[in-house]
Design a protein around this motif. Structure first.
Motif, PDB file in Angstrom:
ATOM      1  N   UNK A  13       0.984   2.971 -12.660  1.00  0.00           N
ATOM      2  CA  UNK A  13       1.176   3.013 -11.218  1.00  0.00           C
ATOM      3  C   UNK A  13       1.847   1.735 -10.711  1.00  0.00           C
ATOM      4  N   UNK A  14       3.153   1.588 -10.948  1.00  0.00           N
ATOM      5  CA  UNK A  14       3.850   0.405 -10.441  1.00  0.00           C
ATOM      6  C   UNK A  14       3.946   0.431  -8.911  1.00  0.00           C
ATOM      7  N   UNK A  15       4.254  -0.700  -8.335  1.00  0.00           N
ATOM      8  CA  UNK A  15       4.410  -0.805  -6.882  1.00  0.00           C
ATOM      9  C   UNK A  15       5.383   0.255  -6.384  1.00  0.00           C
ATOM     10  N   UNK A  16       5.082   0.817  -5.223  1.00  0.00           N
ATOM     11  CA  UNK A  16       5.890   1.822  -4.526  1.00  0.00           C
ATOM     12  C   UNK A  16       5.734   3.224  -5.086  1.00  0.00           C
ATOM     13  N   UNK A  35      -0.806   8.042  -0.198  1.00  0.00           N
ATOM     14  CA  UNK A  35      -0.872   6.580  -0.187  1.00  0.00           C
ATOM     15  C   UNK A  35       0.297   6.059  -1.021  1.00  0.00           C
ATOM     16  N   UNK A  36       0.491   4.770  -0.955  1.00  0.00           N
ATOM     17  CA  UNK A  36       1.546   4.141  -1.739  1.00  0.00           C
ATOM     18  C   UNK A  36       0.941   2.943  -2.468  1.00  0.00           C
ATOM     19  N   UNK A  37       1.303   2.780  -3.717  1.00  0.00           N
ATOM     20  CA  UNK A  37       0.768   1.686  -4.523  1.00  0.00           C
ATOM     21  C   UNK A  37       1.415   0.371  -4.092  1.00  0.00           C
ATOM     22  N   UNK A  38       0.566  -0.605  -3.805  1.00  0.00           N
ATOM     23  CA  UNK A  38       1.026  -1.949  -3.450  1.00  0.00           C
ATOM     24  C   UNK A  38       1.248  -2.756  -4.723  1.00  0.00           C
ATOM     25  N   UNK A 111       6.243  -6.935  -3.654  1.00  0.00           N
ATOM     26  CA  UNK A 111       6.948  -5.935  -4.463  1.00  0.00           C
ATOM     27  C   UNK A 111       7.154  -4.645  -3.678  1.00  0.00           C
ATOM     28  N   UNK A 112       6.162  -4.264  -2.895  1.00  0.00           N
ATOM     29  CA  UNK A 112       6.293  -3.065  -2.070  1.00  0.00           C
ATOM     30  C   UNK A 112       7.358  -3.266  -0.997  1.00  0.00           C
TER      31      UNK A 112
END
Length: 133
Positions: A13-16, A35-38, A111-112
């Motif tokens: 689960x990388x950023x975005x 949701x979005x991964x930070x 990164x996001x």
């Protein structure tokens, strides 16, 4: 690539990454929502050792630790088949405008923010007819 034989990890689960997950509120897990991964819990320097990822439930509001920004275990996340460049334009605009209004714990979010900025450029390049001269 994640298969059904292996448990998901933070590296999956990388950023975005857009995901579906249930946020926690007052000790109870709510129904899953987008949701979005930070990034990895603790920041990018912990990508190899973190056991949790930080996610932003952008439908709840601007990034606010504890409310719309929470740490989640990878097994609690379901990746979505969408990206910042292909997602609904209105939803993307909400993300892009809410992102600078909030805050992330430990100054995470760089990164996001970079990924959202890249997606803005990609969207503009993909739709040159909508640009003004």
């Amino acid at each position: 690539m994640l298969t059904t034989d292996q448990a998901p990890t933070v590296q999956d689960f990388p950023a975005a990454t857009l995901v579906n997950a249930g946020p926690w509120f007052r000790g109870h897990q709510l129904d899953p929502r987008p949701a979005i991964v930070v990034g990895p819990f603790g920041g990018p320097e912990f990508a190899d050792t973190a056991e949790m990822v930080v996610v932003w439930y952008f439908t709840i509001g601007a990034p606010t630790p504890g409310d719309s920004v929470q740490a989640m275990f990878p097994h609690e996340l379901t990746p979505l088949d969408d990206t910042l460049t292909t997602m609904d334009t209105g939803t993307f605009c909400d993300i892009a405008t809410s992102l600078p209004l909030g805050r992330f714990p430990y100054n995470q979010g760089n990164d996001l923010t970079a990924a959202v900025n890249r997606a803005v450029r990609e969207r503009i390049e993909a739709a040159p007819a909508t640009r003004r001269s």
